[in-house]
Design a protein around this motif. Structure first.
Motif, PDB file in Angstrom:
ATOM      1  N   GLU A  50      54.923 -21.129  17.612  1.00 17.97           N
ATOM      2  CA  GLU A  50      54.322 -19.916  17.400  1.00 17.97           C
ATOM      3  C   GLU A  50      53.901 -19.810  16.041  1.00 17.97           C
ATOM      4  O   GLU A  50      52.582 -19.241  15.597  1.00 17.97           O
ATOM      5  CB  GLU A  50      55.232 -18.854  17.918  1.00 17.97           C
ATOM      6  CG  GLU A  50      54.500 -17.449  17.627  1.00 17.97           C
ATOM      7  CD  GLU A  50      53.492 -17.405  18.993  1.00 17.97           C
ATOM      8  OE1 GLU A  50      52.647 -16.523  18.781  1.00 17.97           O
ATOM      9  OE2 GLU A  50      53.733 -18.081  19.921  1.00 17.97           O
ATOM     10  N   TYR A  51      54.379 -20.189  15.178  1.00 25.27           N
ATOM     11  CA  TYR A  51      53.878 -20.242  13.651  1.00 25.27           C
ATOM     12  C   TYR A  51      52.840 -21.163  13.493  1.00 25.27           C
ATOM     13  O   TYR A  51      52.023 -20.452  12.873  1.00 25.27           O
ATOM     14  CB  TYR A  51      55.173 -20.643  12.677  1.00 25.27           C
ATOM     15  CG  TYR A  51      54.780 -20.636  11.281  1.00 25.27           C
ATOM     16  CD1 TYR A  51      54.851 -19.622  10.358  1.00 25.27           C
ATOM     17  CD2 TYR A  51      54.020 -21.838  10.691  1.00 25.27           C
ATOM     18  CE1 TYR A  51      54.680 -19.520   9.102  1.00 25.27           C
ATOM     19  CE2 TYR A  51      53.801 -21.778   9.412  1.00 25.27           C
ATOM     20  CZ  TYR A  51      54.198 -20.803   8.477  1.00 25.27           C
ATOM     21  OH  TYR A  51      53.608 -20.650   7.340  1.00 25.27           O
ATOM     22  N   LYS A  53      50.543 -21.799  15.678  1.00 19.97           N
ATOM     23  CA  LYS A  53      49.330 -21.149  16.246  1.00 19.97           C
ATOM     24  C   LYS A  53      48.485 -20.449  15.082  1.00 19.97           C
ATOM     25  O   LYS A  53      47.506 -20.454  15.508  1.00 19.97           O
ATOM     26  CB  LYS A  53      49.754 -20.281  17.485  1.00 19.97           C
ATOM     27  CG  LYS A  53      50.411 -20.954  18.547  1.00 19.97           C
ATOM     28  CD  LYS A  53      50.790 -19.891  19.846  1.00 19.97           C
ATOM     29  CE  LYS A  53      51.340 -20.854  20.868  1.00 19.97           C
ATOM     30  NZ  LYS A  53      51.654 -19.908  22.047  1.00 19.97           N
ATOM     31  N   HIS A  54      49.018 -19.725  14.416  1.00 26.65           N
ATOM     32  CA  HIS A  54      48.411 -18.916  13.266  1.00 26.65           C
ATOM     33  C   HIS A  54      48.292 -19.416  11.915  1.00 26.65           C
ATOM     34  O   HIS A  54      47.739 -18.997  11.139  1.00 26.65           O
ATOM     35  CB  HIS A  54      49.075 -17.648  13.332  1.00 26.65           C
ATOM     36  CG  HIS A  54      49.369 -16.915  14.897  1.00 26.65           C
ATOM     37  ND1 HIS A  54      48.345 -16.242  15.395  1.00 26.65           N
ATOM     38  CD2 HIS A  54      50.405 -16.825  15.696  1.00 26.65           C
ATOM     39  CE1 HIS A  54      48.723 -15.892  16.632  1.00 26.65           C
ATOM     40  NE2 HIS A  54      49.972 -16.385  16.644  1.00 26.65           N
ATOM     41  N   ASN A  55      49.225 -20.483  11.771  1.00 26.30           N
ATOM     42  CA  ASN A  55      49.207 -20.854  10.435  1.00 26.30           C
ATOM     43  C   ASN A  55      49.320 -22.515  10.516  1.00 26.30           C
ATOM     44  O   ASN A  55      49.528 -23.085  11.342  1.00 26.30           O
ATOM     45  CB  ASN A  55      50.447 -20.450   9.637  1.00 26.30           C
ATOM     46  CG  ASN A  55      50.544 -19.003   9.534  1.00 26.30           C
ATOM     47  OD1 ASN A  55      50.221 -18.410   8.808  1.00 26.30           O
ATOM     48  ND2 ASN A  55      51.529 -18.561  10.519  1.00 26.30           N
ATOM     49  N   LYS A  56      48.773 -23.213   9.425  1.00 26.29           N
ATOM     50  CA  LYS A  56      48.849 -24.555   9.381  1.00 26.29           C
ATOM     51  C   LYS A  56      49.455 -25.221   8.121  1.00 26.29           C
ATOM     52  O   LYS A  56      48.742 -25.143   6.960  1.00 26.29           O
ATOM     53  CB  LYS A  56      47.287 -25.214   9.373  1.00 26.29           C
ATOM     54  CG  LYS A  56      47.199 -26.596   9.835  1.00 26.29           C
ATOM     55  CD  LYS A  56      45.930 -27.012  10.076  1.00 26.29           C
ATOM     56  CE  LYS A  56      45.746 -28.635  10.220  1.00 26.29           C
ATOM     57  NZ  LYS A  56      44.334 -29.228  10.240  1.00 26.29           N
ATOM     58  N   LEU A 213      39.969 -15.740  12.685  1.00 32.50           N
ATOM     59  CA  LEU A 213      41.441 -15.476  12.510  1.00 32.50           C
ATOM     60  C   LEU A 213      42.700 -16.433  12.752  1.00 32.50           C
ATOM     61  O   LEU A 213      43.569 -16.227  12.316  1.00 32.50           O
ATOM     62  CB  LEU A 213      41.892 -14.205  13.346  1.00 32.50           C
ATOM     63  CG  LEU A 213      40.755 -12.889  13.185  1.00 32.50           C
ATOM     64  CD1 LEU A 213      41.409 -11.647  13.821  1.00 32.50           C
ATOM     65  CD2 LEU A 213      41.040 -12.659  11.617  1.00 32.50           C
ATOM     66  N   ARG A 214      42.284 -17.511  13.850  1.00 40.96           N
ATOM     67  CA  ARG A 214      43.231 -18.467  14.209  1.00 40.96           C
ATOM     68  C   ARG A 214      43.089 -19.886  13.429  1.00 40.96           C
ATOM     69  O   ARG A 214      41.798 -20.300  13.409  1.00 40.96           O
ATOM     70  CB  ARG A 214      43.440 -18.535  15.415  1.00 40.96           C
ATOM     71  CG  ARG A 214      43.632 -17.081  16.047  1.00 40.96           C
ATOM     72  CD  ARG A 214      43.858 -17.439  17.748  1.00 40.96           C
ATOM     73  NE  ARG A 214      42.756 -18.005  18.167  1.00 40.96           N
ATOM     74  CZ  ARG A 214      42.496 -18.259  19.458  1.00 40.96           C
ATOM     75  NH1 ARG A 214      43.408 -18.020  20.370  1.00 40.96           N
ATOM     76  NH2 ARG A 214      41.294 -18.825  19.933  1.00 40.96           N
ATOM     77  N   ASP A 217      40.713 -21.921  15.679  1.00 43.23           N
ATOM     78  CA  ASP A 217      39.310 -21.766  15.870  1.00 43.23           C
ATOM     79  C   ASP A 217      38.371 -22.431  14.923  1.00 43.23           C
ATOM     80  O   ASP A 217      38.601 -22.083  13.655  1.00 43.23           O
ATOM     81  CB  ASP A 217      39.152 -20.136  15.910  1.00 43.23           C
ATOM     82  CG  ASP A 217      39.811 -19.595  16.731  1.00 43.23           C
ATOM     83  OD1 ASP A 217      40.236 -19.975  17.773  1.00 43.23           O
ATOM     84  OD2 ASP A 217      40.125 -18.105  16.628  1.00 43.23           O
TER      85      ASP A 217
END
Length: 327
Positions: A50-51, A53-56, A213-214, A217
């Motif tokens: 889950e982390y 998904k929003h951060n790399k 935001l992701r 994307d």
């Protein structure tokens, strides 16, 4: 010997995700590394997915033995995601048997350390892999980044999109594509000159990229003033919301354009989607998005043409001169 900087990034700019179900272990690893890199921690494999998904993160320290989902399973799931498949993962394991070592390598790790962790060994292995990651990222920018706008280029699209389509089909998730075109850009170049034209494209590209935001994307420059936004795991309602926000954000830049009916730089956009239950090829979806873009250009510009929304979800109209229509 370590090189602390490659391109514009240094080791201190890097981030490490620590995945361990024991709070004491997470604290030890953070304490050993916090002077070198930015550390973030989660307590399970599912939280790690889950982390990401929003951060790399630039590197993951993965505990092998965790309840519910162990390090091997978590790594396998992360490796299936195009946005995560190249993140280096170092396993932290309490076993040093040959069988366990082999399983770690087979799972896709780049290295492993054995508990109890030796501080010197951990720091140096993390530094070594981050240095390699910085070099790889810098090489990727040379190959995949458009020099003028900072967006990804067609080389990246050719490599990334097929893998993304496979991921979408495997997980039965929608994949949305939005093609944007800068309205009356030739007239802008003719009136203000090519230097201002280049500056305009850079501002538009940066604005769109910053508004995504992701990490999954992606913004790709596919032509002179034409851009593609790739939105994985996004249905038509979500894609319309994103595209609508991007058009309004560029509109709000208020870049003067006296040859435009709006008096400023605006975008037209066409959206298309590949869903889990259709048999459309990605080339056909691109063609649909391009046709919708053409419809947006010929019906007044400064608007989005998309597939029809469901009756319960209507596209919001941000301003009287900025309309969103279905086609």
């Amino acid at each position: 010997m370590y090189i602390d900087q490659v391109g514009d990034r240094t080791l201190t700019d890097c981030s490490v995700l620590i995945v361990d179900d024991q709070a004491s272990s997470r604290l030890i690893l953070e304490t050993l590394l916090d002077e070198t890199v930015a550390c973030f921690s989660v307590s399970s494999g599912r939280e790690a997915i889950e982390y990401c998904k929003h951060n790399k993160p630039d590197l993951i320290l993965m505990d092998v033995s965790m309840p519910e989902m162990d390090g091997h399973e978590t790594t396998a799931l992360l490796r299936q995601k195009p946005s995560c498949e190249h993140i280096p993962i170092i396993f932290v394991t309490s076993s040093s048997t040959e069988e366990e070592e082999s399983r770690c390598w087979d799972s896709g790790c780049v290295d492993f350390v054995v508990k109890p962790v030796n501080a010197c060994t951990l720091r140096n292995r993390v530094k070594s892999h981050l240095q390699h990651k910085l070099r790889s990222d810098f090489l990727e920018t040379l190959i995949y980044i458009d020099k003028l706008t900072g967006a990804y280029n067609r080389h990246y699209l050719d490599d990334y999109l097929p893998r993304l389509v496979k991921d979408s089909e495997r997980n039965a998730t929608p994949l949305s594509l939005v093609i944007f075109d800068v309205d009356h850009f030739k007239l802008f170049n003719d009136m203000y000159g090519h230097l201002d034209g280049d500056s305009c494209l850079w501002k538009v590209s940066k604005t769109i990229n910053d508004a995504l935001l992701r990490p999954m994307d992606k913004l790709v420059r596919i032509g002179g003033e034409e851009f593609l936004v790739i939105l994985p795991n996004t249905d038509v309602e979500g894609a319309v919301a994103v595209a609508e926000r991007l058009l309004q954000t560029v509109y709000n830049l208020n870049i003067l354009h006296n040859s435009s009916e709006y008096g400023r730089i605006t975008l037209s956009a066409g959206l298309a989607i590949k869903t889990a239950n259709d048999d459309k090829t990605i080339d056909y979806v691109m063609l649909e998005a391009d046709k919708n873009l053409y419809a947006a250009k010929t019906s007044g510009r400064n608007r989005l043409i998309s597939p029809p929304l469901t009756p319960t979800k209507k596209a919001k109209i941000p301003s009287p001169s900025h309309t969103i229509k279905s086609f």
